[in-house]
Write a protein that holds these residues in place. Sequence first.
Motif, PDB file in Angstrom:
ATOM      1  N   GLY A 157       0.786  -1.228   0.000  1.00 13.50           N
ATOM      2  CA  GLY A 157       0.000   0.000   0.000  1.00 13.50           C
ATOM      3  C   GLY A 157       0.814   1.272   0.000  1.00 13.50           C
ATOM      4  O   GLY A 157       0.239   2.361  -0.010  1.00 13.50           O
ATOM      5  N   TYR A 166       0.489   5.559  -5.910  1.00  9.50           N
ATOM      6  CA  TYR A 166       0.059   4.720  -7.025  1.00  9.50           C
ATOM      7  C   TYR A 166      -1.047   3.785  -6.557  1.00  9.50           C
ATOM      8  O   TYR A 166      -0.897   3.063  -5.571  1.00  9.50           O
ATOM      9  N   THR A 167      -2.174   3.813  -7.271  1.00 14.01           N
ATOM     10  CA  THR A 167      -3.321   2.991  -6.885  1.00 14.01           C
ATOM     11  C   THR A 167      -3.675   1.959  -7.957  1.00 14.01           C
ATOM     12  O   THR A 167      -4.709   1.311  -7.866  1.00 14.01           O
ATOM     13  N   ASN A 169      -2.917  -1.457 -10.587  1.00 12.70           N
ATOM     14  CA  ASN A 169      -2.714  -2.879 -10.316  1.00 12.70           C
ATOM     15  C   ASN A 169      -1.403  -3.429 -10.858  1.00 12.70           C
ATOM     16  O   ASN A 169      -1.052  -4.573 -10.560  1.00 12.70           O
TER      17      ASN A 169
END
Length: 242
Positions: A157, A166-167, A169
């Motif tokens: 996270g 950064y969110t 994948n």
Amino acid sequence: MSSSDTDHEVATRSQWLAARRQLWLHEKAFTHLRDELAAARRALPWVKVEQAYRFQGPEGELGLADLFAGRSQLLVYHFMFAEGWSEGCPGCSFLADHFDGANLHLAHHDVSLVAVSQAPYAQFQDFRRRMGWSFPWFSSYGSCFNEDFGVRMATDGSAQYNYEPYTGNERELPGLSAFYRDSDGEVYHTYSTYARGLDIMVGAYNFLDIAPLGRNEEGTMDWVRHHDRYAAGAQAGHCCHE
């Protein structure tokens, strides 16, 4: 005025020339601004590289200083090719198609341009041969180099990419890092850029920006394929810029 089949304004030669001169003024201003930005980039403070990073190449293990190949400046393209992959990111491959031509000149101007990927060295050799590339390409497998320079995302996270949280994948992401080696052998990190900051390396985009329809993309690099896949009409893979 009339319209062409692209519904674009059509003018007389004198009208075009007047409009072109106005654009020319904007282009000149942009050129000067780009020069100022490049100077500001070079004026950034440097960070001494303390970590003893290790890489694998055709002659075995080597350190970061070895990647300079006797020169004082090093540009490392962080190429998205992770352990277990059979081919590299199409977007990274698009950029890499420009490297060999650049190296014909950079190597004679005290600059080494190389690629580094996370996958073990042997794993990307078949793909390299398939693409016909000869630029230096090393593996950082077993090293924290990719994590430390912001192109391999942590899974706890805390990931950051392009200087912000950064969110997404993706675990692997592209980037470019610059280094300097002084006469005493000390190595310094001078600059890194990511995402759209990599556009500057794509010569094909510079041609497209001048072409009548421009880049003509729905999303960045959505049309790009590995260069041996265009004729076959294969679907594009992961698009690595946002």
